[in-house]
Design an enzyme around this catalytic site. Structure first.
Site, PDB file in Angstrom:
ATOM      1  N   HIS A 187       0.826  -1.210   0.000  1.00 56.37           N
ATOM      2  CA  HIS A 187       0.000   0.000   0.000  1.00 56.37           C
ATOM      3  C   HIS A 187       0.863   1.264   0.000  1.00 56.37           C
ATOM      4  O   HIS A 187       0.567   2.228   0.703  1.00 56.37           O
ATOM      5  CB  HIS A 187      -0.933  -0.014   1.213  1.00 56.37           C
ATOM      6  CG  HIS A 187      -2.166   0.817   1.067  1.00 56.37           C
ATOM      7  ND1 HIS A 187      -2.142   2.195   1.081  1.00 56.37           N
ATOM      8  CD2 HIS A 187      -3.464   0.474   0.915  1.00 56.37           C
ATOM      9  CE1 HIS A 187      -3.371   2.661   0.966  1.00 56.37           C
ATOM     10  NE2 HIS A 187      -4.194   1.634   0.849  1.00 56.37           N
ATOM     11  N   ASP A 247     -10.245   6.591  -6.940  1.00 55.26           N
ATOM     12  CA  ASP A 247     -10.307   5.520  -5.945  1.00 55.26           C
ATOM     13  C   ASP A 247     -11.031   4.381  -6.647  1.00 55.26           C
ATOM     14  O   ASP A 247     -12.208   4.114  -6.416  1.00 55.26           O
ATOM     15  CB  ASP A 247     -11.037   5.965  -4.686  1.00 55.26           C
ATOM     16  CG  ASP A 247     -10.749   5.049  -3.497  1.00 55.26           C
ATOM     17  OD1 ASP A 247     -10.128   3.988  -3.717  1.00 55.26           O
ATOM     18  OD2 ASP A 247     -11.155   5.382  -2.371  1.00 55.26           O
ATOM     19  N   GLU A 297      -1.974  -0.392  -6.309  1.00 56.74           N
ATOM     20  CA  GLU A 297      -1.999  -1.633  -5.525  1.00 56.74           C
ATOM     21  C   GLU A 297      -2.420  -2.808  -6.391  1.00 56.74           C
ATOM     22  O   GLU A 297      -3.602  -2.997  -6.666  1.00 56.74           O
ATOM     23  CB  GLU A 297      -2.974  -1.509  -4.371  1.00 56.74           C
ATOM     24  CG  GLU A 297      -2.742  -0.333  -3.448  1.00 56.74           C
ATOM     25  CD  GLU A 297      -3.955  -0.110  -2.561  1.00 56.74           C
ATOM     26  OE1 GLU A 297      -4.202  -0.949  -1.680  1.00 56.74           O
ATOM     27  OE2 GLU A 297      -4.673   0.885  -2.767  1.00 56.74           O
TER      28      GLU A 297
END
Length: 334
Positions: A187, A247, A297
């Protein structure tokens, strides 16, 4: 070229866990390309990469001290190894072979990034060695049956490798004693400017034309991934991030490459190659310093334990979970 081990401090023993010593391992190629990893959370805290003038700067966001990493009130998972399952498990539960497993919830009704005391908040065992021109750090963690609600005793491994070719390699592995689910990732928040400015001036390219559609709680909606060709989420051609708020989980269909991130002023470029089926991209708009870095990620699809139409994340005894992601910095090898 070499590996240096230094003490960081002692954990406070949060969550009823015993206090433990934390160490930093610095893998240094000797040409300005180096990485530092802490045993707390198997966390990547520094990656030094030269710019076009040869000045090495840290290109990942880091926190000031161990206590900041330990703060569980609003964890940002900065640089941590996330597990036992990264991303969300909707409703904090999943079923395996007709048995429902209730997980510890840490995002309202949902379970995210391994739960309140996931792998990011534990101290891993470590050993390091030099293999020819490669510097290798191997970290292991024992996760007992019932940890955060997951079934099976799990042995997890996070391996960092650095070499003179400008490549930082993440390799994750796991074995279990009972059927379970696994999805590990790193992360890190990347900022190729060396942290001197927000990520808005970076150029991003992604090898994906589909994303998983989410609801307002970032839980996947029913149905297949959505085609994003020609939409604001389409980064198949490199373009500046500017103020784009991301996101999003991108579906990767081609293993040749996953992402390219460039910062023109410094001359730094990062290529990401992975064997994983998707890439979570987060522009850190809700981080304590908004847009301080960009998360890329690689890993399992969100809520895959509850979505039989998504790639499976099941791990059975006798099998081994494997994940390999490479971050390549061409300027570091020139």
């Amino acid at each position: 070229m070499g590996i240096v081990r230094t003490p960081v401090g002692r954990t406070s023993g949060h969550g009823g866990r015993k206090p433990a010593e934390v160490h930093a391992y610095t893998l240094d190629t000797g040409n300005g390309f180096a990485a530092t990893v802490w045993t707390y959370g198997a966390t990547l805290v520094e990656v030094l990469v030269p710019d076009s003038a040869g000045r090495a700067e840290n290109v990942v966001v880091r926190l000031p001290d161990l206590r900041s990493y330990e703060d569980r009130r609003s964890p940002a998972y900065v640089g941590a190894t996330v597990g036992r399952y990264c991303r969300c498990v909707s409703g904090g539960a999943f079923s395996l072979d007709g048995v429902v497993h209730e997980l510890d919830r840490n995002d309202g009704a949902h379970h995210v990034h391994g739960g309140p005391l996931g792998f990011d908040g534990q101290v891993w065992e470590a050993d390091a060695e030099t293999r020819g021109d490669r510097l290798v750090l191997r970290l292991t963690l024992q996760s007992p049956d019932g940890d955060q609600g997951y079934p099976g005793d799990l042995t997890a491994e996070a391996r960092y490798e650095l070499g003179p070719d400008g490549r930082l390699v993440f390799e994750f592995g796991a074995v279990t004693t009972a059927p379970t689910i696994v999805g590990l990732t790193n992360h890190a928040f990347w900022n190729l400017s060396g942290g001197s400015e927000p990520i808005d001036g970076h150029r991003l390219a992604l090898n994906s034309r589909r994303t998983v559609a989410f609801d307002d709680e970032l839980i996947p909606l029913p149905g297949p991934p959505r085609d994003i060709t020609g939409t604001p989420l389409d980064y198949t051609r490199p373009r500046r991030l500017d103020r784009a708020r991301l996101d999003t989980f991108y579906v990767l269909d081609d293993p040749a490459w996953a992402a390219e991130l460039c910062h023109e002023a410094s001359g730094r470029t990062m290529w990401v190659i992975t064997d994983q089926p998707g890439l979570g991209v987060y522009s850190a708009d809700h981080y304590r310093t908004p847009r301080a870095g960009l998360c890329l990620e690689a890993g399992a699809w969100p809520d895959a334990p509850n979505r039989p139409d998504f790639p499976s994340v099941r791990l059975d005894p006798g099998q081994r979970y494997r994940h390999r992601t490479v971050h390549e910095f061409p300027i570091a090898r020139s």
